[in-house]
Design an enzyme around this catalytic site. Structure first.
Site, short mmCIF file in Angstrom:
data_model
loop_
_atom_site.label_atom_id
_atom_site.label_comp_id
_atom_site.label_asym_id
_atom_site.label_seq_id
_atom_site.Cartn_x
_atom_site.Cartn_y
_atom_site.Cartn_z
N GLU A 1 0.82 -1.38 0.00
CA GLU A 1 -0.01 -0.04 0.06
C GLU A 1 0.74 1.29 0.05
O GLU A 1 1.79 1.47 0.74
CB GLU A 1 -0.93 -0.21 1.39
N ASP B 1 -7.50 1.53 -8.33
CA ASP B 1 -8.11 3.11 -8.95
C ASP B 1 -8.31 2.63 -10.25
O ASP B 1 -7.47 2.25 -11.16
CB ASP B 1 -6.65 4.17 -8.66
N ASP C 1 -15.71 -1.68 -9.39
CA ASP C 1 -17.16 -1.09 -9.47
C ASP C 1 -17.34 -0.16 -10.64
O ASP C 1 -18.42 0.35 -10.98
CB ASP C 1 -17.49 -0.53 -8.19
#
Length: 241
Positions: free
Chosen positions: A90, A139, A175
């Site tokens: 991360e 992203d 999504d």
């Protein structure tokens, strides 16, 4: 028959964009970060030949989560699977701090963290070491001129094919409809991965061992419908038609 590259494929080295830190850390998160990160942070220059050795004798398998965000999924997997060693990458310190607090609360320590660019971690890991990989809600970089920044790209998939064992599972969630089509085009065209869905329910719903993340809940609240893709690393490359 197609074969894996003899050398590590060149993963595009593009600068990471955005801030490394968002809102100020809460005191409890900062304290957990200071206590746990020195213990759990990876040294990419000193990885063992078998990274499971990082977890002592407890690790029967090695999993990787690329971009673990707030850490909810990784922390849940670590607690539910104490026999598995899990590496998380991360870039944003807020996400790392959030994960450290969750690990401190749960007591799970079968986690190692790379605080930085996931591509550096992929370049450092040895071939054939991974049993499962997660790329959850990356992203989408929706503007066309930014698509080159998407993490699900052929060079990354090539490298994952090297790092994953035959039969290892790659889980991807998004999504974003545009990114969904982008991902499916690349994974179904890749000679070393099979999409394992037998029907629509297999990719429209999470399984019981796939917990929700805060980003997923935000997407659902906004009316966006995620897809949950499972891919299997083939034992042999698929022949081109």
């Amino acid at each position: 028959m197609a074969s894996l590259p003899a050398q590590k494929p060149e993963v595009a080295r593009k600068p990471l964009y955005g801030r490394r830190k968002g809102r100020p850390l809460r005191p409890a998160q900062r304290a957990a970060l200071e206590r746990l990160l020195p213990e759990l942070e990876l040294d990419l220059g000193r990885l063992p030949a078998d990274p499971k050795a990082l977890f002592g004798e407890q690790a029967d398998a090695l999993w990787l989560e690329i971009g673990f965000g707030g850490g909810e999924h990784l922390a849940w997997q670590a607690q539910q699977n104490p026999e598995v060693g899990i590496i998380g990458a991360e870039f944003y310190i807020n996400g790392v701090a959030s994960l450290m607090k969750q690990l401190e609360d749960s007591g799970a320590r079968n986690v190692r963290v790379h605080e930085g660019d996931a591509l550096d971690l992929l370049a450092a890991l040895p071939a054939g070491c991974l049993d499962r990989v997660f790329i959850l809600f990356p992203d989408p970089w929706p503007k066309t001129r930014h698509h080159k920044r998407r993490i699900v790209a052929r060079p990354v998939l090539d490298r994952l094919a090297q790092l994953m064992k035959p039969g290892a599972e790659l889980r991807i969630a998004t999504d974003d409809p545009s990114y969904r089509e982008w991902i499916l085009e690349r994974v179904t065209d890749h000679p070393w991965f099979d999409w394992t869905a037998a029907g629509p329910d297999d990719w429209r719903q999470r399984s019981a061992d796939w917990p929700a993340t805060r980003y997923e809940k935000k997407a659902l609240k906004a009316g966006r419908k995620p897809v949950y893709l499972r891919l299997s690393r083939r034992a042999a490359a698929r022949e081109k038609a």
